[in-house]
Design an enzyme around this catalytic site. Structure first.
Site, PDB file in Angstrom:
ATOM      1  N   LYS A   1       0.813  -1.213   0.000  1.00 12.74           N
ATOM      2  CA  LYS A   1       0.000   0.000   0.000  1.00 12.74           C
ATOM      3  C   LYS A   1       0.853   1.272   0.000  1.00 12.74           C
ATOM      4  O   LYS A   1       0.369   2.335  -0.360  1.00 12.74           O
ATOM      5  CB  LYS A   1      -0.968  -0.010   1.170  1.00 12.74           C
ATOM      6  CG  LYS A   1      -2.094  -1.039   0.958  1.00 12.74           C
ATOM      7  CD  LYS A   1      -3.201  -0.900   1.971  1.00 12.74           C
ATOM      8  CE  LYS A   1      -4.398  -1.764   1.631  1.00 12.74           C
ATOM      9  NZ  LYS A   1      -4.166  -3.210   1.861  1.00 12.74           N
TER      10      LYS A   1
HETATM   11  C1  LIG Z   1      -4.816  -4.223   1.270  1.00  9.52           C
HETATM   12  C2  LIG Z   1      -4.131  -5.512   1.150  1.00  9.52           C
HETATM   13  C3  LIG Z   1      -4.564  -6.493   0.240  1.00  9.52           C
HETATM   14  C4  LIG Z   1      -5.791  -6.305  -0.623  1.00  9.52           C
HETATM   15  O1  LIG Z   1      -5.619  -5.324  -1.599  1.00  9.52           O
HETATM   16  P1  LIG Z   1      -6.866  -4.798  -2.450  1.00  9.52           P
HETATM   17  O2  LIG Z   1      -6.310  -3.774  -3.343  1.00  9.52           O
HETATM   18  O3  LIG Z   1      -7.843  -4.258  -1.457  1.00  9.52           O
HETATM   19  O4  LIG Z   1      -7.411  -5.968  -3.169  1.00  9.52           O
HETATM   20  C5  LIG Z   1      -3.818  -7.653   0.126  1.00  9.52           C
HETATM   21  N1  LIG Z   1      -2.735  -7.867   0.903  1.00  9.52           N
HETATM   22  C6  LIG Z   1      -2.307  -6.968   1.803  1.00  9.52           C
HETATM   23  C7  LIG Z   1      -1.122  -7.285   2.635  1.00  9.52           C
HETATM   24  C8  LIG Z   1      -2.980  -5.755   1.958  1.00  9.52           C
HETATM   25  O5  LIG Z   1      -2.546  -4.860   2.847  1.00  9.52           O
END
Ligand SMILES: *Cc1c(COP(=O)(O)O)cnc(C)c1O
Length: 462
Positions: free
Chosen positions: A110
Protein backbone atom coordinates in the site's frame (compact mmCIF):
# COMPACT_ATOMS: atom_id res chain seq x y z
CA UNK A 1 -7.39 13.44 -20.00
CA UNK A 2 -10.47 14.00 -17.84
CA UNK A 3 -12.38 11.63 -15.58
CA UNK A 4 -15.98 10.56 -15.06
CA UNK A 5 -17.98 8.43 -12.67
CA UNK A 6 -18.96 4.82 -13.33
CA UNK A 7 -22.53 5.97 -12.67
CA UNK A 8 -22.36 8.70 -15.29
CA UNK A 9 -23.57 11.81 -13.45
CA UNK A 10 -20.29 13.23 -12.17
CA UNK A 11 -18.06 13.98 -15.15
CA UNK A 12 -15.46 16.19 -16.84
CA UNK A 13 -13.33 16.17 -13.72
CA UNK A 14 -9.64 17.04 -13.69
CA UNK A 15 -7.00 14.84 -12.09
CA UNK A 16 -6.78 17.23 -9.17
CA UNK A 17 -10.53 17.16 -8.57
CA UNK A 18 -10.62 13.39 -8.66
CA UNK A 19 -7.64 13.21 -6.32
CA UNK A 20 -9.13 15.55 -3.73
CA UNK A 21 -12.71 14.28 -4.03
CA UNK A 22 -12.14 10.50 -3.83
CA UNK A 23 -15.63 9.13 -4.40
CA UNK A 24 -17.81 10.61 -7.17
CA UNK A 25 -20.84 12.70 -6.16
CA UNK A 26 -23.28 10.17 -7.63
CA UNK A 27 -21.82 7.38 -5.47
CA UNK A 28 -19.79 5.89 -8.33
CA UNK A 29 -16.03 5.59 -8.80
CA UNK A 30 -13.93 7.75 -11.07
CA UNK A 31 -12.55 6.39 -14.32
CA UNK A 32 -10.31 7.97 -16.95
CA UNK A 33 -12.30 9.06 -20.04
CA UNK A 34 -10.12 6.75 -22.15
CA UNK A 35 -7.22 4.36 -21.61
CA UNK A 36 -3.91 6.02 -22.47
CA UNK A 37 -1.73 3.72 -24.61
CA UNK A 38 1.90 2.91 -23.86
CA UNK A 39 4.68 2.37 -26.36
CA UNK A 40 6.16 -0.98 -25.38
CA UNK A 41 9.36 -0.34 -27.35
CA UNK A 42 9.90 2.75 -25.26
CA UNK A 43 9.22 0.88 -22.01
CA UNK A 44 11.69 -1.87 -22.94
CA UNK A 45 14.51 0.66 -22.74
CA UNK A 46 13.68 1.85 -19.24
CA UNK A 47 15.21 0.29 -16.20
CA UNK A 48 13.97 1.54 -12.82
CA UNK A 49 10.56 1.75 -11.21
CA UNK A 50 10.93 5.53 -11.15
CA UNK A 51 11.62 5.61 -14.92
CA UNK A 52 8.39 3.74 -15.46
CA UNK A 53 6.43 5.96 -13.09
CA UNK A 54 7.72 9.05 -14.90
CA UNK A 55 6.36 7.60 -18.12
CA UNK A 56 2.99 6.32 -16.80
CA UNK A 57 1.86 8.88 -14.20
CA UNK A 58 1.89 11.95 -16.49
CA UNK A 59 -0.59 10.16 -18.78
CA UNK A 60 -3.20 10.81 -16.08
CA UNK A 61 -2.15 14.14 -14.58
CA UNK A 62 -2.11 16.42 -17.66
CA UNK A 63 -5.41 18.11 -16.81
CA UNK A 64 -3.88 19.59 -13.65
CA UNK A 65 -0.09 19.58 -13.71
CA UNK A 66 2.72 20.17 -16.19
CA UNK A 67 4.81 17.09 -16.87
CA UNK A 68 8.00 18.65 -15.56
CA UNK A 69 6.29 19.40 -12.23
CA UNK A 70 4.97 15.84 -12.04
CA UNK A 71 8.49 14.49 -12.62
CA UNK A 72 9.75 16.62 -9.76
CA UNK A 73 7.02 15.30 -7.48
CA UNK A 74 7.78 11.72 -8.49
CA UNK A 75 11.46 12.05 -7.72
CA UNK A 76 10.53 12.52 -4.07
CA UNK A 77 7.42 10.36 -3.92
CA UNK A 78 8.68 6.90 -2.95
CA UNK A 79 10.89 7.18 0.13
CA UNK A 80 12.18 5.15 3.07
CA UNK A 81 12.23 1.89 1.12
CA UNK A 82 14.70 -0.71 2.35
CA UNK A 83 15.76 -1.69 -1.19
CA UNK A 84 17.24 0.73 -3.66
CA UNK A 85 15.20 -0.68 -6.55
CA UNK A 86 12.04 -0.45 -4.35
CA UNK A 87 10.84 -3.84 -5.63
CA UNK A 88 12.67 -7.16 -5.69
CA UNK A 89 11.77 -10.37 -7.46
CA UNK A 90 12.35 -13.93 -6.28
CA UNK A 91 12.27 -16.77 -8.80
CA UNK A 92 10.68 -19.88 -7.34
CA UNK A 93 11.35 -21.75 -10.59
CA UNK A 94 11.42 -21.07 -14.33
CA UNK A 95 7.73 -20.34 -14.53
CA UNK A 96 6.98 -18.74 -11.17
CA UNK A 97 8.24 -15.43 -9.77
CA UNK A 98 7.33 -13.56 -6.59
CA UNK A 99 7.10 -9.79 -6.91
CA UNK A 100 8.03 -8.34 -3.52
CA UNK A 101 6.09 -5.14 -3.01
CA UNK A 102 6.72 -4.91 0.72
CA UNK A 103 10.05 -3.13 1.00
CA UNK A 104 8.48 0.24 1.77
CA UNK A 105 8.30 1.93 5.18
CA UNK A 106 5.16 0.08 6.33
CA UNK A 107 6.16 -3.28 4.80
CA UNK A 108 3.05 -3.63 2.63
CA UNK A 109 2.34 -2.81 -1.02
CA UNK A 110 0.00 0.00 0.00
CA UNK A 111 3.01 2.33 0.31
CA UNK A 112 3.12 2.50 -3.50
CA UNK A 113 -0.36 3.95 -3.89
CA UNK A 114 -0.50 6.01 -0.72
CA UNK A 115 2.89 7.68 -1.07
CA UNK A 116 1.80 8.79 -4.53
CA UNK A 117 -1.52 10.04 -3.17
CA UNK A 118 0.18 11.94 -0.34
CA UNK A 119 2.70 13.55 -2.69
CA UNK A 120 -0.08 14.89 -4.90
CA UNK A 121 -2.26 15.90 -1.94
CA UNK A 122 0.63 17.99 -0.69
CA UNK A 123 1.41 19.47 -4.10
CA UNK A 124 -2.23 20.48 -4.56
CA UNK A 125 -2.52 21.99 -1.08
CA UNK A 126 0.62 24.04 -1.64
CA UNK A 127 -0.62 25.35 -4.97
CA UNK A 128 -4.06 26.21 -3.55
CA UNK A 129 -2.77 27.42 -0.21
CA UNK A 130 -5.11 25.16 1.76
CA UNK A 131 -4.95 22.48 4.44
CA UNK A 132 -6.56 19.07 4.71
CA UNK A 133 -7.77 16.40 7.03
CA UNK A 134 -7.27 12.74 6.21
CA UNK A 135 -10.02 10.68 7.82
CA UNK A 136 -10.26 6.92 7.49
CA UNK A 137 -10.79 3.60 9.21
CA UNK A 138 -8.41 0.71 8.89
CA UNK A 139 -8.53 -3.02 9.38
CA UNK A 140 -4.83 -3.43 8.79
CA UNK A 141 -2.40 -1.90 6.34
CA UNK A 142 -4.21 1.13 4.92
CA UNK A 143 -4.00 3.15 8.11
CA UNK A 144 -0.29 2.72 8.64
CA UNK A 145 0.54 3.41 5.01
CA UNK A 146 -1.67 6.53 5.00
CA UNK A 147 -0.21 7.84 8.26
CA UNK A 148 3.34 7.21 7.15
CA UNK A 149 2.80 8.77 3.72
CA UNK A 150 1.25 11.95 5.17
CA UNK A 151 3.22 12.44 8.36
CA UNK A 152 5.89 14.71 6.87
CA UNK A 153 3.37 17.08 5.30
CA UNK A 154 2.37 19.78 7.78
CA UNK A 155 -0.62 20.83 5.70
CA UNK A 156 -2.25 17.45 6.39
CA UNK A 157 -3.63 16.16 9.69
CA UNK A 158 -4.41 12.43 9.77
CA UNK A 159 -7.16 10.89 11.91
CA UNK A 160 -7.29 7.12 11.58
CA UNK A 161 -9.84 4.94 13.39
CA UNK A 162 -8.45 1.64 14.59
CA UNK A 163 -11.22 -0.85 15.48
CA UNK A 164 -11.08 -3.63 18.02
CA UNK A 165 -10.28 -6.76 16.13
CA UNK A 166 -8.06 -8.88 14.11
CA UNK A 167 -5.13 -6.55 13.54
CA UNK A 168 -1.64 -7.76 14.46
CA UNK A 169 0.27 -5.99 17.22
CA UNK A 170 2.88 -4.75 14.76
CA UNK A 171 0.21 -3.36 12.47
CA UNK A 172 -1.23 -1.37 15.41
CA UNK A 173 2.16 -0.21 16.60
CA UNK A 174 3.03 1.09 13.15
CA UNK A 175 0.29 3.64 13.69
CA UNK A 176 0.60 4.36 17.39
CA UNK A 177 4.37 4.93 17.50
CA UNK A 178 4.58 7.64 14.87
CA UNK A 179 4.24 10.37 17.47
CA UNK A 180 3.85 13.49 15.35
CA UNK A 181 1.66 16.51 16.12
CA UNK A 182 -0.32 16.03 12.89
CA UNK A 183 -1.04 12.31 13.39
CA UNK A 184 -3.93 10.99 15.51
CA UNK A 185 -4.35 7.22 15.75
CA UNK A 186 -7.71 6.65 17.45
CA UNK A 187 -8.41 3.33 19.16
CA UNK A 188 -12.16 3.28 18.64
CA UNK A 189 -14.06 0.92 20.84
CA UNK A 190 -16.09 -0.81 18.08
CA UNK A 191 -15.93 -3.02 15.00
CA UNK A 192 -14.45 -2.10 11.64
CA UNK A 193 -17.96 -1.65 10.26
CA UNK A 194 -18.83 0.77 13.11
CA UNK A 195 -15.72 2.75 12.24
CA UNK A 196 -16.50 2.76 8.51
CA UNK A 197 -19.98 4.09 9.26
CA UNK A 198 -18.55 6.94 11.31
CA UNK A 199 -16.12 7.80 8.52
CA UNK A 200 -18.96 7.80 6.00
CA UNK A 201 -21.03 10.12 8.22
CA UNK A 202 -18.00 12.35 8.67
CA UNK A 203 -17.72 12.76 4.91
CA UNK A 204 -21.41 13.74 4.75
CA UNK A 205 -21.47 16.10 7.72
CA UNK A 206 -18.03 17.69 7.61
CA UNK A 207 -18.89 19.47 10.85
CA UNK A 208 -15.31 19.39 12.12
CA UNK A 209 -13.79 21.02 9.04
CA UNK A 210 -12.58 24.57 8.87
CA UNK A 211 -13.57 26.73 5.97
CA UNK A 212 -11.46 26.06 2.91
CA UNK A 213 -10.19 22.79 4.24
CA UNK A 214 -10.25 19.52 2.32
CA UNK A 215 -11.46 16.23 3.74
CA UNK A 216 -9.42 13.53 2.03
CA UNK A 217 -10.24 9.86 1.50
CA UNK A 218 -7.40 7.40 1.52
CA UNK A 219 -9.36 4.20 0.91
CA UNK A 220 -8.60 2.21 -2.19
CA UNK A 221 -11.25 3.82 -4.36
CA UNK A 222 -9.03 6.88 -4.85
CA UNK A 223 -7.90 6.76 -8.47
CA UNK A 224 -4.41 8.02 -7.71
CA UNK A 225 -3.69 4.88 -5.67
CA UNK A 226 -4.52 2.79 -8.71
CA UNK A 227 -2.07 4.80 -10.83
CA UNK A 228 0.76 4.04 -8.40
CA UNK A 229 -0.07 0.36 -8.61
CA UNK A 230 -0.32 0.27 -12.41
CA UNK A 231 3.35 1.26 -12.50
CA UNK A 232 4.58 -1.89 -10.78
CA UNK A 233 2.79 -4.21 -13.19
CA UNK A 234 4.77 -2.62 -16.01
CA UNK A 235 7.91 -2.89 -13.88
CA UNK A 236 7.23 -6.61 -13.29
CA UNK A 237 6.74 -7.27 -16.99
CA UNK A 238 9.97 -5.46 -17.76
CA UNK A 239 11.92 -7.41 -15.12
CA UNK A 240 10.51 -10.86 -15.83
CA UNK A 241 10.67 -10.99 -19.62
CA UNK A 242 10.97 -7.50 -21.10
CA UNK A 243 7.38 -7.67 -22.35
CA UNK A 244 8.28 -10.55 -24.67
CA UNK A 245 5.30 -12.70 -23.67
CA UNK A 246 2.07 -12.12 -21.78
CA UNK A 247 2.31 -13.02 -18.08
CA UNK A 248 -0.21 -14.32 -15.56
CA UNK A 249 -0.54 -12.33 -12.34
CA UNK A 250 -1.87 -13.89 -9.16
CA UNK A 251 -3.18 -11.16 -6.87
CA UNK A 252 -4.31 -11.56 -3.24
CA UNK A 253 -7.44 -9.49 -3.18
CA UNK A 254 -9.82 -7.71 -0.85
CA UNK A 255 -11.19 -4.49 -2.28
CA UNK A 256 -10.10 -5.37 -5.84
CA UNK A 257 -7.88 -2.27 -6.13
CA UNK A 258 -4.75 -4.23 -6.87
CA UNK A 259 -6.50 -6.48 -9.39
CA UNK A 260 -8.04 -3.49 -11.09
CA UNK A 261 -4.60 -1.90 -11.46
CA UNK A 262 -3.48 -5.06 -13.30
CA UNK A 263 -6.51 -4.88 -15.57
CA UNK A 264 -5.82 -1.17 -16.17
CA UNK A 265 -2.20 -1.90 -17.12
CA UNK A 266 -3.43 -4.40 -19.71
CA UNK A 267 -5.91 -1.87 -21.10
CA UNK A 268 -2.95 0.50 -21.50
CA UNK A 269 -1.09 -2.08 -23.57
CA UNK A 270 0.75 -4.36 -21.16
CA UNK A 271 0.77 -7.95 -22.46
CA UNK A 272 -1.35 -10.05 -20.10
CA UNK A 273 -2.46 -13.66 -20.11
CA UNK A 274 -4.63 -14.30 -17.02
CA UNK A 275 -5.38 -12.49 -13.80
CA UNK A 276 -5.86 -14.82 -10.86
CA UNK A 277 -8.21 -13.29 -8.32
CA UNK A 278 -7.12 -14.94 -5.07
CA UNK A 279 -9.29 -14.46 -1.98
CA UNK A 280 -9.54 -15.92 1.51
CA UNK A 281 -12.81 -17.19 3.02
CA UNK A 282 -14.39 -13.84 2.27
CA UNK A 283 -15.25 -15.05 -1.18
CA UNK A 284 -17.67 -12.60 -2.80
CA UNK A 285 -15.32 -12.19 -5.79
CA UNK A 286 -14.78 -15.92 -6.21
CA UNK A 287 -18.54 -16.44 -6.15
CA UNK A 288 -18.89 -13.88 -8.90
CA UNK A 289 -16.21 -15.32 -11.17
CA UNK A 290 -17.38 -18.92 -10.59
CA UNK A 291 -21.17 -18.50 -10.39
CA UNK A 292 -22.12 -14.97 -11.41
CA UNK A 293 -23.14 -14.29 -7.81
CA UNK A 294 -21.90 -10.99 -6.39
CA UNK A 295 -23.81 -10.82 -3.11
CA UNK A 296 -22.71 -9.51 0.24
CA UNK A 297 -22.07 -12.00 3.04
CA UNK A 298 -20.92 -11.49 6.62
CA UNK A 299 -17.20 -10.92 7.11
CA UNK A 300 -15.24 -13.82 8.57
CA UNK A 301 -11.96 -13.19 10.32
CA UNK A 302 -9.01 -14.93 8.68
CA UNK A 303 -5.24 -14.99 9.00
CA UNK A 304 -5.05 -12.63 6.02
CA UNK A 305 -6.92 -9.75 7.71
CA UNK A 306 -6.30 -7.14 5.02
CA UNK A 307 -8.56 -9.11 2.72
CA UNK A 308 -11.42 -9.55 5.20
CA UNK A 309 -14.11 -7.60 3.39
CA UNK A 310 -17.78 -8.17 2.60
CA UNK A 311 -17.85 -6.21 -0.67
CA UNK A 312 -15.04 -5.23 -3.04
CA UNK A 313 -15.51 -1.54 -3.79
CA UNK A 314 -13.23 -1.38 -6.83
CA UNK A 315 -15.13 -4.20 -8.53
CA UNK A 316 -17.60 -1.57 -9.76
CA UNK A 317 -14.86 -0.28 -12.05
CA UNK A 318 -14.52 -3.69 -13.69
CA UNK A 319 -18.26 -4.14 -14.10
CA UNK A 320 -18.44 -0.75 -15.78
CA UNK A 321 -15.44 -1.05 -18.08
CA UNK A 322 -15.14 -4.74 -18.89
CA UNK A 323 -18.65 -6.17 -18.67
CA UNK A 324 -20.85 -3.16 -19.43
CA UNK A 325 -18.60 -1.57 -22.07
CA UNK A 326 -18.72 1.70 -20.18
CA UNK A 327 -22.51 1.91 -20.10
CA UNK A 328 -23.02 3.98 -16.95
CA UNK A 329 -26.80 3.50 -16.94
CA UNK A 330 -26.31 -0.26 -16.71
CA UNK A 331 -23.80 0.26 -13.95
CA UNK A 332 -26.02 2.47 -11.80
CA UNK A 333 -29.03 0.17 -12.42
CA UNK A 334 -27.06 -2.80 -11.10
CA UNK A 335 -26.05 -0.89 -7.99
CA UNK A 336 -29.54 0.48 -7.19
CA UNK A 337 -30.42 -2.32 -4.76
CA UNK A 338 -26.91 -3.36 -3.82
CA UNK A 339 -25.91 -4.57 -1.25
CA UNK A 340 -29.38 -5.46 0.06
CA UNK A 341 -29.77 -7.47 -3.15
CA UNK A 342 -26.85 -9.20 -4.88
CA UNK A 343 -25.63 -8.41 -8.38
CA UNK A 344 -26.02 -10.95 -11.15
CA UNK A 345 -25.22 -9.85 -14.68
CA UNK A 346 -26.43 -10.98 -18.07
CA UNK A 347 -25.15 -14.53 -18.62
CA UNK A 348 -23.62 -13.74 -22.03
CA UNK A 349 -21.70 -10.78 -20.64
CA UNK A 350 -20.59 -12.80 -17.63
CA UNK A 351 -19.06 -15.47 -19.87
CA UNK A 352 -16.54 -12.85 -20.97
CA UNK A 353 -14.83 -13.43 -17.59
CA UNK A 354 -13.09 -16.54 -18.79
CA UNK A 355 -11.06 -14.58 -21.38
CA UNK A 356 -9.10 -12.95 -18.62
CA UNK A 357 -10.01 -13.99 -15.08
CA UNK A 358 -9.53 -17.04 -12.92
CA UNK A 359 -10.38 -17.10 -9.24
CA UNK A 360 -9.90 -19.19 -6.15
CA UNK A 361 -10.93 -18.96 -2.50
CA UNK A 362 -8.29 -20.30 -0.09
CA UNK A 363 -9.11 -21.11 3.53
CA UNK A 364 -6.78 -20.59 6.51
CA UNK A 365 -5.60 -24.22 6.66
CA UNK A 366 -4.55 -24.17 3.01
CA UNK A 367 -2.86 -20.84 3.59
CA UNK A 368 -0.74 -22.24 6.42
CA UNK A 369 0.04 -25.31 4.38
CA UNK A 370 1.16 -23.16 1.47
CA UNK A 371 3.42 -21.01 3.68
CA UNK A 372 5.01 -24.19 4.96
CA UNK A 373 5.35 -25.67 1.46
CA UNK A 374 7.30 -22.71 0.11
CA UNK A 375 9.41 -22.51 3.23
CA UNK A 376 10.34 -26.22 3.20
CA UNK A 377 10.81 -26.64 -0.54
CA UNK A 378 12.16 -23.30 -1.71
CA UNK A 379 13.44 -21.78 1.49
CA UNK A 380 11.10 -18.89 0.84
CA UNK A 381 9.00 -17.34 3.59
CA UNK A 382 5.81 -15.57 2.59
CA UNK A 383 3.14 -13.74 4.52
CA UNK A 384 -0.41 -15.16 4.69
CA UNK A 385 -1.81 -12.76 2.03
CA UNK A 386 0.91 -13.73 -0.42
CA UNK A 387 0.32 -17.39 0.42
CA UNK A 388 -3.33 -17.07 -0.61
CA UNK A 389 -2.16 -15.94 -4.05
CA UNK A 390 0.52 -18.64 -4.21
CA UNK A 391 -1.93 -21.38 -3.27
CA UNK A 392 -4.38 -20.20 -5.94
CA UNK A 393 -1.61 -20.67 -8.52
CA UNK A 394 -1.01 -24.22 -7.31
CA UNK A 395 -4.73 -25.00 -7.47
CA UNK A 396 -5.07 -23.56 -10.97
CA UNK A 397 -1.75 -24.78 -12.32
CA UNK A 398 -3.29 -27.10 -14.92
CA UNK A 399 -5.13 -24.29 -16.60
CA UNK A 400 -2.15 -21.93 -16.79
CA UNK A 401 0.31 -21.56 -19.60
CA UNK A 402 2.94 -18.79 -19.67
CA UNK A 403 4.92 -17.53 -16.72
CA UNK A 404 3.16 -16.47 -13.54
CA UNK A 405 3.95 -13.62 -11.17
CA UNK A 406 2.68 -13.80 -7.58
CA UNK A 407 2.17 -10.42 -5.99
CA UNK A 408 3.64 -10.40 -2.51
CA UNK A 409 1.73 -7.68 -0.72
CA UNK A 410 3.19 -7.76 2.81
CA UNK A 411 6.38 -8.73 4.59
CA UNK A 412 5.93 -11.96 6.60
CA UNK A 413 7.31 -10.29 9.73
CA UNK A 414 4.06 -8.33 9.97
CA UNK A 415 2.25 -11.55 10.90
CA UNK A 416 4.26 -13.32 13.61
CA UNK A 417 1.32 -15.33 14.94
CA UNK A 418 0.57 -16.79 11.53
CA UNK A 419 4.25 -17.68 11.13
CA UNK A 420 4.26 -19.38 14.49
CA UNK A 421 1.13 -21.37 13.69
CA UNK A 422 2.72 -22.48 10.43
CA UNK A 423 5.84 -23.48 12.41
CA UNK A 424 8.06 -21.12 10.48
CA UNK A 425 11.01 -19.30 12.00
CA UNK A 426 11.79 -15.95 10.52
CA UNK A 427 15.11 -14.52 11.57
CA UNK A 428 15.25 -11.29 9.67
CA UNK A 429 12.99 -8.38 10.24
CA UNK A 430 12.85 -5.18 8.18
CA UNK A 431 14.44 -2.28 10.08
CA UNK A 432 11.29 -0.22 9.66
CA UNK A 433 9.31 -2.85 11.55
CA UNK A 434 11.90 -3.59 14.18
CA UNK A 435 11.97 0.07 15.08
CA UNK A 436 8.29 0.27 16.01
CA UNK A 437 8.35 -2.76 18.28
CA UNK A 438 10.19 -0.99 21.07
CA UNK A 439 8.79 2.48 20.76
CA UNK A 440 6.29 4.04 23.09
CA UNK A 441 2.71 3.90 21.87
CA UNK A 442 0.73 7.12 21.79
CA UNK A 443 -2.90 6.66 20.95
CA UNK A 444 -6.28 8.19 21.69
CA UNK A 445 -8.95 5.91 23.13
CA UNK A 446 -12.48 6.94 22.20
CA UNK A 447 -15.82 5.23 21.96
CA UNK A 448 -16.94 4.45 18.43
CA UNK A 449 -19.62 7.13 18.38
CA UNK A 450 -19.88 10.01 15.96
CA UNK A 451 -20.12 12.62 18.68
CA UNK A 452 -17.03 11.66 20.54
CA UNK A 453 -14.96 11.28 17.39
CA UNK A 454 -16.16 14.41 15.60
CA UNK A 455 -15.67 16.46 18.80
CA UNK A 456 -12.16 15.10 19.13
CA UNK A 457 -11.27 16.01 15.56
CA UNK A 458 -12.77 19.49 15.98
CA UNK A 459 -10.68 20.06 19.10
CA UNK A 460 -7.45 18.87 17.47
CA UNK A 461 -8.20 20.84 14.34
CA UNK A 462 -8.25 24.23 16.12
C1 LIG B 1 -4.82 -4.22 1.27
C2 LIG B 1 -4.13 -5.51 1.15
C3 LIG B 1 -4.56 -6.49 0.24
C4 LIG B 1 -5.79 -6.31 -0.62
O1 LIG B 1 -5.62 -5.32 -1.60
P1 LIG B 1 -6.87 -4.80 -2.45
O2 LIG B 1 -6.31 -3.77 -3.34
O3 LIG B 1 -7.84 -4.26 -1.46
O4 LIG B 1 -7.41 -5.97 -3.17
C5 LIG B 1 -3.82 -7.65 0.13
N1 LIG B 1 -2.74 -7.87 0.90
C6 LIG B 1 -2.31 -6.97 1.80
C7 LIG B 1 -1.12 -7.28 2.64
C8 LIG B 1 -2.98 -5.75 1.96
O5 LIG B 1 -2.55 -4.86 2.85
Amino acid sequence: MLFHSTRGKDKDKTFEEVLMQGLANDGGLFMPDSWPQVDIDHLKNLSTFLDIAKYIVPMYTGSSFENKDVEKVLEKTWHDFEKKELIETFDIDKSLTVLELFHGPTAAFKDFGLQLAAAFFNKTLQVQNKTAIVFGATSGDTGSAAIDACKDFDLIKSFILIPDGNMSEIQRKQMTTVNRPNVFPILANGTFDDCQDIVKKGFKERSFLKEDQYLLAVNSINWVRIIGQICYYFFASLKVNKFSEPLNFSVPTGNFGNVFACYAASKMGMPLSKIIVAVNNNDILDRFFKNNDYSKADVTETISPSMDISVASNFERLLYDFYFNRNSQKCSDHYTDFPSKGIKIDEKMWKKSSELFLSYSINDDSTYECMKHFCDNFNYIMDPHTAVAAKAVIKLNNTLSNKTVILSTAHPAKFPIALKNAEINLDNMPKNLEKVLNMKEVEYKLSASEDSIFDFIKEKNK
